[in-house]
Design a protein around this motif. Sequence first.
Motif, PDB file in Angstrom:
ATOM      1  N   ARG A 122      -7.544   4.753 -14.147  1.00  0.00           N
ATOM      2  CA  ARG A 122      -6.726   5.648 -13.497  1.00  0.00           C
ATOM      3  C   ARG A 122      -5.132   5.741 -13.982  1.00  0.00           C
ATOM      4  O   ARG A 122      -4.825   6.870 -13.859  1.00  0.00           O
ATOM      5  N   HIS A 170      -2.665   6.420 -16.458  1.00  0.00           N
ATOM      6  CA  HIS A 170      -2.699   7.522 -17.509  1.00  0.00           C
ATOM      7  C   HIS A 170      -2.047   6.975 -18.686  1.00  0.00           C
ATOM      8  O   HIS A 170      -0.878   5.966 -18.267  1.00  0.00           O
ATOM      9  N   ASP A 229      -0.992  16.208 -15.685  1.00  0.00           N
ATOM     10  CA  ASP A 229      -1.054  17.306 -14.586  1.00  0.00           C
ATOM     11  C   ASP A 229      -0.944  16.272 -13.353  1.00  0.00           C
ATOM     12  O   ASP A 229      -0.727  15.315 -13.257  1.00  0.00           O
ATOM     13  N   GLU A 230      -0.795  17.103 -12.063  1.00  0.00           N
ATOM     14  CA  GLU A 230      -0.428  16.359 -10.764  1.00  0.00           C
ATOM     15  C   GLU A 230      -1.491  15.450 -10.476  1.00  0.00           C
ATOM     16  O   GLU A 230      -1.047  14.533  -9.670  1.00  0.00           O
ATOM     17  N   GLU A 231      -2.627  15.867 -10.606  1.00  0.00           N
ATOM     18  CA  GLU A 231      -3.801  15.038 -10.265  1.00  0.00           C
ATOM     19  C   GLU A 231      -3.851  13.646 -11.031  1.00  0.00           C
ATOM     20  O   GLU A 231      -3.942  12.678 -10.467  1.00  0.00           O
ATOM     21  N   LYS A 232      -3.490  13.878 -12.398  1.00  0.00           N
ATOM     22  CA  LYS A 232      -3.485  12.435 -12.806  1.00  0.00           C
ATOM     23  C   LYS A 232      -2.559  11.668 -12.531  1.00  0.00           C
ATOM     24  O   LYS A 232      -2.528  10.201 -12.586  1.00  0.00           O
ATOM     25  N   ALA A 237      -1.091  11.431  -9.574  1.00  0.00           N
ATOM     26  CA  ALA A 237      -1.288  10.851  -8.275  1.00  0.00           C
ATOM     27  C   ALA A 237      -2.254   9.738  -8.603  1.00  0.00           C
ATOM     28  O   ALA A 237      -2.338   8.585  -7.948  1.00  0.00           O
ATOM     29  N   ASP A 238      -3.497  10.016  -9.430  1.00  0.00           N
ATOM     30  CA  ASP A 238      -4.303   8.869  -9.737  1.00  0.00           C
ATOM     31  C   ASP A 238      -3.370   7.407 -10.299  1.00  0.00           C
ATOM     32  O   ASP A 238      -3.971   6.631  -9.878  1.00  0.00           O
ATOM     33  N   THR A 239      -2.407   7.808 -10.929  1.00  0.00           N
ATOM     34  CA  THR A 239      -1.729   6.881 -11.873  1.00  0.00           C
ATOM     35  C   THR A 239      -0.982   6.080 -10.798  1.00  0.00           C
ATOM     36  O   THR A 239      -0.958   4.794 -10.638  1.00  0.00           O
ATOM     37  N   ARG A 283      -1.812   5.753  -7.605  1.00  0.00           N
ATOM     38  CA  ARG A 283      -2.901   5.024  -6.679  1.00  0.00           C
ATOM     39  C   ARG A 283      -3.265   3.856  -7.562  1.00  0.00           C
ATOM     40  O   ARG A 283      -3.289   2.628  -7.036  1.00  0.00           O
ATOM     41  N   GLN A 312       9.472  13.097 -10.905  1.00  0.00           N
ATOM     42  CA  GLN A 312       9.157  14.148 -11.489  1.00  0.00           C
ATOM     43  C   GLN A 312      10.386  15.334 -11.981  1.00  0.00           C
ATOM     44  O   GLN A 312      10.417  16.347 -12.443  1.00  0.00           O
TER      45      GLN A 312
END
Length: 136
Positions: free
Chosen positions: A31, A33, A59-62, A64-66, A68, A99
């Motif tokens: 997860r 990046h 991007d924002e999804e990656k 957020a995964d990072t 988490r 950001q």
Amino acid sequence: MKKNSIKNTRINGEVQKALSEIIRSELKDPRIHPMTSVVLVQVTPDLKYCKAYISVLADEEKAADTIRGLKSAEGYIRTQLAKKVNLRNTPELSFVLDQSIEYGVRMSKLIDDVTKDLPGEETETEETETKEDEEF
């Protein structure tokens, strides 16, 4: 005690360097990046808590995964931090998505878009260049 004492500034730098190394080389979570960096670290003067600002070039999804993934690996990261940085207390970690780099790039792009439409900027620089050429 002052918040930004020399000792606290030095501790912030050491913790930031250690966290960067741990995230870059020791974590195997898919997860997280690969283009993740620790922008800023703030350790409280009593060394109990640490807030790490994380920047992810994705991007924002990656992103957020990072975050988490980092929160789930918090115990391991804290253990490795205790081994790398010799502190009286190993601080509790909290990760915050930073950001500011993305915001700066976006603002720069907006400024460029606005200034390219202004004809006054280009003519002024061209006029000064021709006046300088005429003097020589």
